[in-house]
Design an enzyme around this catalytic site. Structure first.
Site, PDB file in Angstrom:
ATOM      1  N   ASP A  30       0.844  -1.199   0.000  1.00 51.15           N
ATOM      2  CA  ASP A  30       0.000   0.000   0.000  1.00 51.15           C
ATOM      3  C   ASP A  30       0.879   1.249   0.000  1.00 51.15           C
ATOM      4  O   ASP A  30       1.877   1.316   0.718  1.00 51.15           O
ATOM      5  CB  ASP A  30      -0.927  -0.015   1.236  1.00 51.15           C
ATOM      6  CG  ASP A  30      -2.066   0.969   1.088  1.00 51.15           C
ATOM      7  OD1 ASP A  30      -1.809   2.187   0.950  1.00 51.15           O
ATOM      8  OD2 ASP A  30      -3.231   0.542   1.113  1.00 51.15           O
ATOM      9  N   ILE A  31       0.504   2.227  -0.800  1.00 50.99           N
ATOM     10  CA  ILE A  31       1.302   3.451  -0.938  1.00 50.99           C
ATOM     11  C   ILE A  31       1.236   4.309   0.329  1.00 50.99           C
ATOM     12  O   ILE A  31       2.129   5.099   0.603  1.00 50.99           O
ATOM     13  CB  ILE A  31       0.846   4.239  -2.195  1.00 50.99           C
ATOM     14  CG1 ILE A  31       1.936   5.149  -2.715  1.00 50.99           C
ATOM     15  CG2 ILE A  31      -0.451   5.001  -1.957  1.00 50.99           C
ATOM     16  CD1 ILE A  31       1.682   5.662  -4.131  1.00 50.99           C
ATOM     17  N   ASN A  86     -12.646  -3.236   2.861  1.00 56.70           N
ATOM     18  CA  ASN A  86     -13.631  -2.153   2.867  1.00 56.70           C
ATOM     19  C   ASN A  86     -14.581  -2.365   1.696  1.00 56.70           C
ATOM     20  O   ASN A  86     -14.135  -2.630   0.571  1.00 56.70           O
ATOM     21  CB  ASN A  86     -12.926  -0.802   2.726  1.00 56.70           C
ATOM     22  CG  ASN A  86     -12.069  -0.461   3.943  1.00 56.70           C
ATOM     23  OD1 ASN A  86     -12.421  -0.807   5.066  1.00 56.70           O
ATOM     24  ND2 ASN A  86     -10.952   0.198   3.722  1.00 56.70           N
ATOM     25  N   GLY A  92     -16.079   2.675   3.576  1.00 56.45           N
ATOM     26  CA  GLY A  92     -14.767   3.311   3.471  1.00 56.45           C
ATOM     27  C   GLY A  92     -13.959   2.891   2.261  1.00 56.45           C
ATOM     28  O   GLY A  92     -12.762   3.168   2.188  1.00 56.45           O
ATOM     29  N   GLN A  93     -14.602   2.237   1.287  1.00 53.87           N
ATOM     30  CA  GLN A  93     -13.868   1.821   0.088  1.00 53.87           C
ATOM     31  C   GLN A  93     -13.583   3.021  -0.800  1.00 53.87           C
ATOM     32  O   GLN A  93     -14.497   3.806  -1.108  1.00 53.87           O
ATOM     33  CB  GLN A  93     -14.665   0.765  -0.686  1.00 53.87           C
ATOM     34  CG  GLN A  93     -13.889   0.184  -1.865  1.00 53.87           C
ATOM     35  CD  GLN A  93     -14.626  -0.958  -2.563  1.00 53.87           C
ATOM     36  OE1 GLN A  93     -15.757  -1.308  -2.200  1.00 53.87           O
ATOM     37  NE2 GLN A  93     -13.989  -1.529  -3.562  1.00 53.87           N
ATOM     38  N   HIS A  99     -10.136  -5.654  -2.928  1.00 51.48           N
ATOM     39  CA  HIS A  99      -8.791  -5.884  -2.383  1.00 51.48           C
ATOM     40  C   HIS A  99      -8.878  -6.274  -0.922  1.00 51.48           C
ATOM     41  O   HIS A  99      -9.730  -5.773  -0.189  1.00 51.48           O
ATOM     42  CB  HIS A  99      -7.897  -4.654  -2.562  1.00 51.48           C
ATOM     43  CG  HIS A  99      -8.520  -3.360  -2.122  1.00 51.48           C
ATOM     44  ND1 HIS A  99      -9.439  -2.680  -2.896  1.00 51.48           N
ATOM     45  CD2 HIS A  99      -8.369  -2.624  -0.998  1.00 51.48           C
ATOM     46  CE1 HIS A  99      -9.819  -1.579  -2.272  1.00 51.48           C
ATOM     47  NE2 HIS A  99      -9.193  -1.534  -1.100  1.00 51.48           N
ATOM     48  N   HIS A 101      -6.772  -5.919   2.370  1.00 47.94           N
ATOM     49  CA  HIS A 101      -5.626  -5.323   3.050  1.00 47.94           C
ATOM     50  C   HIS A 101      -5.058  -6.362   4.018  1.00 47.94           C
ATOM     51  O   HIS A 101      -5.815  -7.008   4.755  1.00 47.94           O
ATOM     52  CB  HIS A 101      -6.051  -4.118   3.903  1.00 47.94           C
ATOM     53  CG  HIS A 101      -6.562  -2.935   3.145  1.00 47.94           C
ATOM     54  ND1 HIS A 101      -5.766  -1.881   2.781  1.00 47.94           N
ATOM     55  CD2 HIS A 101      -7.809  -2.634   2.694  1.00 47.94           C
ATOM     56  CE1 HIS A 101      -6.493  -0.970   2.148  1.00 47.94           C
ATOM     57  NE2 HIS A 101      -7.741  -1.405   2.082  1.00 47.94           N
TER      58      HIS A 101
HETATM   59  P1  AMP Z   1      -9.714   1.231   0.300  1.00 53.22           P
HETATM   60  O1  AMP Z   1      -9.976   2.449   1.136  1.00 53.22           O
HETATM   61  O2  AMP Z   1      -9.971  -0.058   1.034  1.00 53.22           O
HETATM   62  O3  AMP Z   1     -10.390   1.301  -1.042  1.00 53.22           O
HETATM   63  O4  AMP Z   1      -8.139   1.196   0.100  1.00 53.22           O
HETATM   64  C1  AMP Z   1      -7.514   1.648  -1.044  1.00 53.22           C
HETATM   65  C2  AMP Z   1      -6.046   1.649  -0.707  1.00 53.22           C
HETATM   66  O5  AMP Z   1      -5.316   1.772  -1.908  1.00 53.22           O
HETATM   67  C3  AMP Z   1      -5.587   2.776   0.221  1.00 53.22           C
HETATM   68  O6  AMP Z   1      -5.043   2.229   1.416  1.00 53.22           O
HETATM   69  C4  AMP Z   1      -4.543   3.515  -0.619  1.00 53.22           C
HETATM   70  O7  AMP Z   1      -3.442   3.949   0.166  1.00 53.22           O
HETATM   71  C5  AMP Z   1      -4.132   2.474  -1.621  1.00 53.22           C
HETATM   72  N1  AMP Z   1      -3.644   2.986  -2.882  1.00 53.22           N
HETATM   73  C6  AMP Z   1      -4.225   3.894  -3.699  1.00 53.22           C
HETATM   74  N2  AMP Z   1      -3.485   4.108  -4.797  1.00 53.22           N
HETATM   75  C7  AMP Z   1      -2.403   3.301  -4.677  1.00 53.22           C
HETATM   76  C8  AMP Z   1      -1.259   3.051  -5.505  1.00 53.22           C
HETATM   77  N3  AMP Z   1      -1.080   3.684  -6.683  1.00 53.22           N
HETATM   78  N4  AMP Z   1      -0.354   2.151  -5.069  1.00 53.22           N
HETATM   79  C9  AMP Z   1      -0.507   1.521  -3.895  1.00 53.22           C
HETATM   80  N5  AMP Z   1      -1.586   1.694  -3.082  1.00 53.22           N
HETATM   81  C10 AMP Z   1      -2.503   2.577  -3.464  1.00 53.22           C
END
Ligand code: AMP
Ligand code: ZN
Length: 111
Positions: A30-31, A86, A92-93, A99, A101
């Site tokens: 995760d970024i 999420n 909170g998605q 995905h 986490h």
């Molecule tokens: P969610 O809130 O469950 O949809 O989580 C989406 C996740 O994607 C968040 O934790 C972001 O930090 C992560 N995210 C978004 N863009 C990127 C990216 N380019 N590379 C890695 N993680 C990302």
């Protein structure tokens, strides 16, 4: 899905720090990690959310879930880890490509 950032990550159009890849699944860090180790497991097939998953996806979802402990251990989470999915705006998605986490190794409350 041409406008999906996770589909673009799978296609290599957006860079990512890969954790694992096979013909069905991709995993990457995760970024914005909220623990010392924080990565996500995604299917290569675009499924928008857990609420959009169908019985035909059962084996794929099971495969993703069973990968979590294996990859967590490979990432150094020997004593355990947390998982989070999420689902939907109210859940909170933020990225609408399903995905899981997987995180741990940080704060004992937040993971
Ligand atoms: P969610 O809130 O469950 O949809 O989580 C989406 C996740 O994607 C968040 O934790 C972001 O930090 C992560 N995210 C978004 N863009 C990127 C990216 N380019 N590379 C890695 N993680 C990302
Ligand atoms: Zn996608």
């Amino acid at each position: 899905m041409s406008d999906c950032i996770f589909c673009k990550i799978i296609a290599g159009e957006i860079p990512s720090r890969k954790v694992y890849e096979d013909e069905d699944v991709y995993a990457f860090h995760d970024i914005h990690p909220f623990a010392r180790v924080h990565f996500m497991i995604i299917p290569k097939l675009h499924i928008a959310s857990l609420a959009d998953a169908q019985p035909a996806h059962q084996a794929l979802l099971g495969k993703m879930l069973l990968l979590a402990p294996r990859l967590a251990k490979e990432q150094g989470l020997d004593s355990g880890f947390k998982t989070l999915i999420n689902t939907g705006r109210g859940g909170g998605q933020e990225v609408f490509h399903i995905h899981i986490h997987v995180f741990g190794g940080g704060d004992p409350v937040r993971g």
